[in-house]
Scaffold this active site. Structure first.
Site, PDB file in Angstrom:
ATOM      1  N   CYS A 141       1.224  -2.886   0.095  1.00  0.00           N
ATOM      2  CA  CYS A 141       1.508  -4.142   0.829  1.00  0.00           C
ATOM      3  C   CYS A 141       2.323  -3.598   1.793  1.00  0.00           C
ATOM      4  O   CYS A 141       3.488  -3.201   1.473  1.00  0.00           O
ATOM      5  CB  CYS A 141       1.742  -5.241  -0.070  1.00  0.00           C
ATOM      6  SG  CYS A 141       0.651  -5.555  -1.394  1.00  0.00           S
ATOM      7  N   CYS A 144       6.428  -4.458   1.350  1.00  0.00           N
ATOM      8  CA  CYS A 144       6.800  -4.264   0.005  1.00  0.00           C
ATOM      9  C   CYS A 144       7.356  -2.865  -0.027  1.00  0.00           C
ATOM     10  O   CYS A 144       6.434  -2.038   0.447  1.00  0.00           O
ATOM     11  CB  CYS A 144       5.784  -4.399  -1.105  1.00  0.00           C
ATOM     12  SG  CYS A 144       6.433  -3.848  -2.721  1.00  0.00           S
ATOM     13  N   GLU A 193       1.178  -2.516  -9.929  1.00  0.00           N
ATOM     14  CA  GLU A 193       0.263  -3.808 -10.345  1.00  0.00           C
ATOM     15  C   GLU A 193      -0.173  -3.803 -11.714  1.00  0.00           C
ATOM     16  O   GLU A 193      -1.052  -2.868 -11.838  1.00  0.00           O
ATOM     17  CB  GLU A 193      -1.196  -3.535  -9.052  1.00  0.00           C
ATOM     18  CG  GLU A 193      -2.130  -4.339  -9.464  1.00  0.00           C
ATOM     19  CD  GLU A 193      -1.954  -5.758  -9.465  1.00  0.00           C
ATOM     20  OE1 GLU A 193      -1.518  -6.165  -8.576  1.00  0.00           O
ATOM     21  OE2 GLU A 193      -2.413  -6.356 -10.476  1.00  0.00           O
ATOM     22  N   SER A 246      -0.140 -13.189  -5.883  1.00  0.00           N
ATOM     23  CA  SER A 246       0.564 -13.049  -4.764  1.00  0.00           C
ATOM     24  C   SER A 246      -0.286 -13.164  -3.405  1.00  0.00           C
ATOM     25  O   SER A 246      -1.197 -12.290  -2.952  1.00  0.00           O
ATOM     26  CB  SER A 246       1.135 -11.293  -4.644  1.00  0.00           C
ATOM     27  OG  SER A 246       2.151 -11.165  -5.751  1.00  0.00           O
ATOM     28  N   LEU A 247      -0.273 -14.193  -3.139  1.00  0.00           N
ATOM     29  CA  LEU A 247      -1.235 -14.703  -1.943  1.00  0.00           C
ATOM     30  C   LEU A 247      -0.646 -14.328  -0.577  1.00  0.00           C
ATOM     31  O   LEU A 247      -1.564 -13.745  -0.018  1.00  0.00           O
ATOM     32  CB  LEU A 247      -1.745 -16.319  -1.925  1.00  0.00           C
ATOM     33  CG  LEU A 247      -2.862 -16.833  -1.160  1.00  0.00           C
ATOM     34  CD1 LEU A 247      -4.006 -16.161  -1.771  1.00  0.00           C
ATOM     35  CD2 LEU A 247      -2.757 -18.205  -1.241  1.00  0.00           C
ATOM     36  N   ASN A 325      12.716 -10.063   1.648  1.00  0.00           N
ATOM     37  CA  ASN A 325      13.938  -9.342   1.252  1.00  0.00           C
ATOM     38  C   ASN A 325      13.747  -7.913   2.095  1.00  0.00           C
ATOM     39  O   ASN A 325      12.693  -7.467   1.810  1.00  0.00           O
ATOM     40  CB  ASN A 325      14.055  -8.976  -0.296  1.00  0.00           C
ATOM     41  CG  ASN A 325      14.401 -10.044  -1.015  1.00  0.00           C
ATOM     42  OD1 ASN A 325      15.252 -10.744  -0.879  1.00  0.00           O
ATOM     43  ND2 ASN A 325      13.506 -10.242  -1.973  1.00  0.00           N
ATOM     44  N   CYS A 368      12.957  -9.211  -4.994  1.00  0.00           N
ATOM     45  CA  CYS A 368      11.314  -8.897  -4.962  1.00  0.00           C
ATOM     46  C   CYS A 368      11.296  -7.961  -3.978  1.00  0.00           C
ATOM     47  O   CYS A 368      11.483  -8.017  -2.846  1.00  0.00           O
ATOM     48  CB  CYS A 368      10.698  -9.965  -4.625  1.00  0.00           C
ATOM     49  SG  CYS A 368      10.845 -11.512  -5.713  1.00  0.00           S
TER      50      CYS A 368
HETATM   51  N1  SAH Z   1       2.334  -5.951  -7.973  1.00  0.00           N
HETATM   52  C1  SAH Z   1       2.354  -7.198  -8.278  1.00  0.00           C
HETATM   53  C2  SAH Z   1       3.769  -7.518  -8.780  1.00  0.00           C
HETATM   54  C3  SAH Z   1       4.907  -6.885  -8.319  1.00  0.00           C
HETATM   55  S1  SAH Z   1       5.741  -7.431  -6.770  1.00  0.00           S
HETATM   56  C4  SAH Z   1       2.300  -8.176  -7.034  1.00  0.00           C
HETATM   57  O1  SAH Z   1       2.164  -7.703  -6.029  1.00  0.00           O
HETATM   58  O2  SAH Z   1       2.168  -9.385  -7.438  1.00  0.00           O
HETATM   59  C5  SAH Z   1       6.351  -8.995  -7.187  1.00  0.00           C
HETATM   60  C6  SAH Z   1       6.602  -9.963  -6.156  1.00  0.00           C
HETATM   61  O3  SAH Z   1       7.427  -9.504  -5.059  1.00  0.00           O
HETATM   62  C7  SAH Z   1       5.105 -10.172  -5.456  1.00  0.00           C
HETATM   63  O4  SAH Z   1       4.795 -11.557  -5.130  1.00  0.00           O
HETATM   64  C8  SAH Z   1       5.405  -9.269  -3.993  1.00  0.00           C
HETATM   65  O5  SAH Z   1       4.439  -9.815  -3.300  1.00  0.00           O
HETATM   66  C9  SAH Z   1       6.655  -9.863  -3.849  1.00  0.00           C
HETATM   67  N2  SAH Z   1       7.401  -8.850  -2.923  1.00  0.00           N
HETATM   68  C10 SAH Z   1       7.061  -7.660  -2.532  1.00  0.00           C
HETATM   69  N3  SAH Z   1       7.835  -7.138  -1.389  1.00  0.00           N
HETATM   70  C11 SAH Z   1       8.788  -8.194  -1.099  1.00  0.00           C
HETATM   71  C12 SAH Z   1       9.880  -8.393  -0.244  1.00  0.00           C
HETATM   72  N4  SAH Z   1      10.074  -7.449   0.417  1.00  0.00           N
HETATM   73  N5  SAH Z   1      10.222  -9.516  -0.031  1.00  0.00           N
HETATM   74  C13 SAH Z   1      10.081 -10.403  -0.946  1.00  0.00           C
HETATM   75  N6  SAH Z   1       8.975 -10.450  -1.860  1.00  0.00           N
HETATM   76  C14 SAH Z   1       8.103  -9.367  -1.970  1.00  0.00           C
HETATM   77 FE1  SF4 Z   2       1.600  -4.880  -3.396  1.00  0.00          FE
HETATM   78 FE2  SF4 Z   2       2.932  -5.800  -5.543  1.00  0.00          FE
HETATM   79 FE3  SF4 Z   2       2.343  -3.429  -5.090  1.00  0.00          FE
HETATM   80 FE4  SF4 Z   2       4.302  -4.240  -3.843  1.00  0.00          FE
HETATM   81  S1  SF4 Z   2       4.074  -3.918  -6.032  1.00  0.00           S
HETATM   82  S2  SF4 Z   2       2.684  -2.961  -2.955  1.00  0.00           S
HETATM   83  S3  SF4 Z   2       3.555  -6.289  -3.640  1.00  0.00           S
HETATM   84  S4  SF4 Z   2       0.863  -4.878  -5.030  1.00  0.00           S
END
Ligand code: SAH
Ligand code: SF4
Length: 400
Positions: A141, A144, A193, A246-247, A325, A368
């Site tokens: 993503c 992230c 994930e 995570s939409l 973040n 996060c």
């Molecule tokens: N992989 C899973 C769970 C881990 S991430 C998922 O994507 O749902 C946990 C949450 O933090 C997710 O909603 C993700 O999209 C969010 N997240 C990831 N990077 C972020 C960032 N830099 N700032 C805020 N939220 C973030």
């Molecule tokens: Fe996307 Fe969640 Fe993996 Fe980060 S941890 S890359 S938000 S699926």
């Protein structure tokens, strides 16, 4: 840049954990049947095995004991046998940091040297542990930090359970009691994930929920997925915990960009899987995570479309607005505060709860999406210095 396979990963089968140098096996992470089989293999008479496994289980998961010598109701020679064949492991702690807001982050190292993190977030009425399910994440993503990590492997059930055991050790939460717990909730929201590591996550959560151990209720556990549609139904049927999705965007164009998995499982498929999620009713709402990215997904029209989608699929839903973040090299900025409030208002006014999540632990990169084994970037000495500083600040701060 898209790396082939990143949006089409395969649910990885369970691999055997790396053996320990001393040949002993870690009992942590085994389910009851596996523990019983392991004891028999080590020489515990078959007739006794179920009872012994039950006793050992109690010591490990109710009392938090790691030393077989302390397992008082087990005969001495059996304890010696256990000692010779097994350990009750804990992840190796590389660093333990405490944020000025009380958030704790542990950087942990597995037997094969891979590193992963767990984060504990204390609040007035609850304490949540964010548990990682993979080293890194294949899904990439764009907002992230974890998604930029090169190293990826699934964590074993032992490594997942180990994060909870370690947090409870540090918080002084043994023996397991229901009153006055600090660690009350678990979120599979750390690195990785969880639905791409389904078997290990399922086994680990089964152990955490087991009624003779930690006994954490499924209502207090939330599994967050980026939308692995084919596994969502299985998660509901076989694990049965709360679901967070995570939409992050409401149009194909934007979601394709920021959550590349969307090219495989689109918004409509994800929302249909949410509608089909067992137990989704008003008492157990599905949480939609929505990261607030400036000028990307944060307009009034986006908020209204989100409401429309939730209504279209008749979802009992709550929206968690996560201020982005930042991390070094990120391509996005966090939306302005007024924008986030306005976005939240629109959703609230439509009758859907949309709290803004206060960022926690930003100073120790524990918020996060900031997790990325820091040892790849800063030296150990530097980390230790920062950790000591934070610990001192934490200790000096007046009790809340
Ligand atoms: N992989 C899973 C769970 C881990 S991430 C998922 O994507 O749902 C946990 C949450 O933090 C997710 O909603 C993700 O999209 C969010 N997240 C990831 N990077 C972020 C960032 N830099 N700032 C805020 N939220 C973030
Ligand atoms: Fe996307 Fe969640 Fe993996 Fe980060 S941890 S890359 S938000 S699926």
């Amino acid at each position: 840049m898209q790396i082939p396979g990143h949006i089409d990963p395969v649910v990885t089968p369970r691999a055997a954990p790396t053996p320990r140098a001393d040949g002993r096996r870690d009992l942590l992470g085994l389910d009851r049947a596996e523990m019983r089989a392991a004891l028999i293999e080590a020489g515990v008479p078959e007739k006794q095995a179920r009872m012994r496994a039950g006793q050992v289980w109690h010591w490990i998961y109710h009392r938090g004991v790691t030393d077989f010598a302390a397992m008082a109701n087990i005969a001495k020679d059996t304890r010696a046998l256990l000692e010779a064949h097994f350990i009750v492991g804990r992840p190796e702690v590389v660093t333990a940091q405490v944020s000025t807001d009380g958030t704790r982050k542990w950087l942990l190292r597995a037997v094969d040297g891979e590193e992963y993190e767990a984060v504990f977030i204390p609040d007035a009425d609850r304490g949540t542990l964010c548990v990682s399910s993979q080293v890194g994440c294949t899904l990439n993503c764009r907002f992230c930090h974890t998604g930029t990590m090169k190293l990826v492997r699934n964590l074993t059930a032992a490594e997942i359970v180990g994060q909870i055991m370690l947090a409870r050790d540090d918080l002084g939460e043994w023996p397991s009691a229901h009153d006055g717990r600090l660690l009350t909730n678990i979120e599979k929201m750390g690195k990785g994930e969880p639905l791409y590591n389904f078997d290990n996550v399922k086994q680990a959560l089964g152990i955490i929920m087991d009624e003779e151990g930690i006994q954490l209720s499924r209502r207090r556990i939330t599994l967050s997925t980026s939308g692995v549609v084919p596994m969502m139904a299985r998660a509901g049927a076989e694990i049965g915990v709360n679901l967070a999705v995570s939409l992050h965007a409401v149009t194909k164009e934007i979601r394709d960009e920021i959550v590349p998995l969307n090219k495989k499982f689109g918004i409509d498929q994800v929302l249909q899987a949410c509608a089909d999620y067992p137990g989704a009713n008003n008492a157990r709402r599905i949480t939609f995570e929505y990261v607030m990215l400036k000028d990307k997904n944060d307009s009034d029209a986006d908020a209204r479309e989100l409401v429309r989608l939730i209504r279209q699929y008749k979802l009992p839903a709550k929206v968690n607005l996560i201020p982005f973040n930042p991390w070094p090299g990120a391509a996005y900025e966090c939306s302005d505060w007024e924008r986030i409030e306005r976005f939240s208002d629109i959703i609230f006014k439509a009758g859907i709860s949309a709290p803004i999540r206060t960022p926690r632990g930003r100073d120790i990169m524990a918020a996060c999406g900031q997790l990325k084994s820091a040892s790849q970037k800063i030296s150990r000495a530097e980390l230790d210095r920062v950790a000591a500083e934070k610990e001192a600040q934490f200790l000096a701060a007046p009790a809340a």
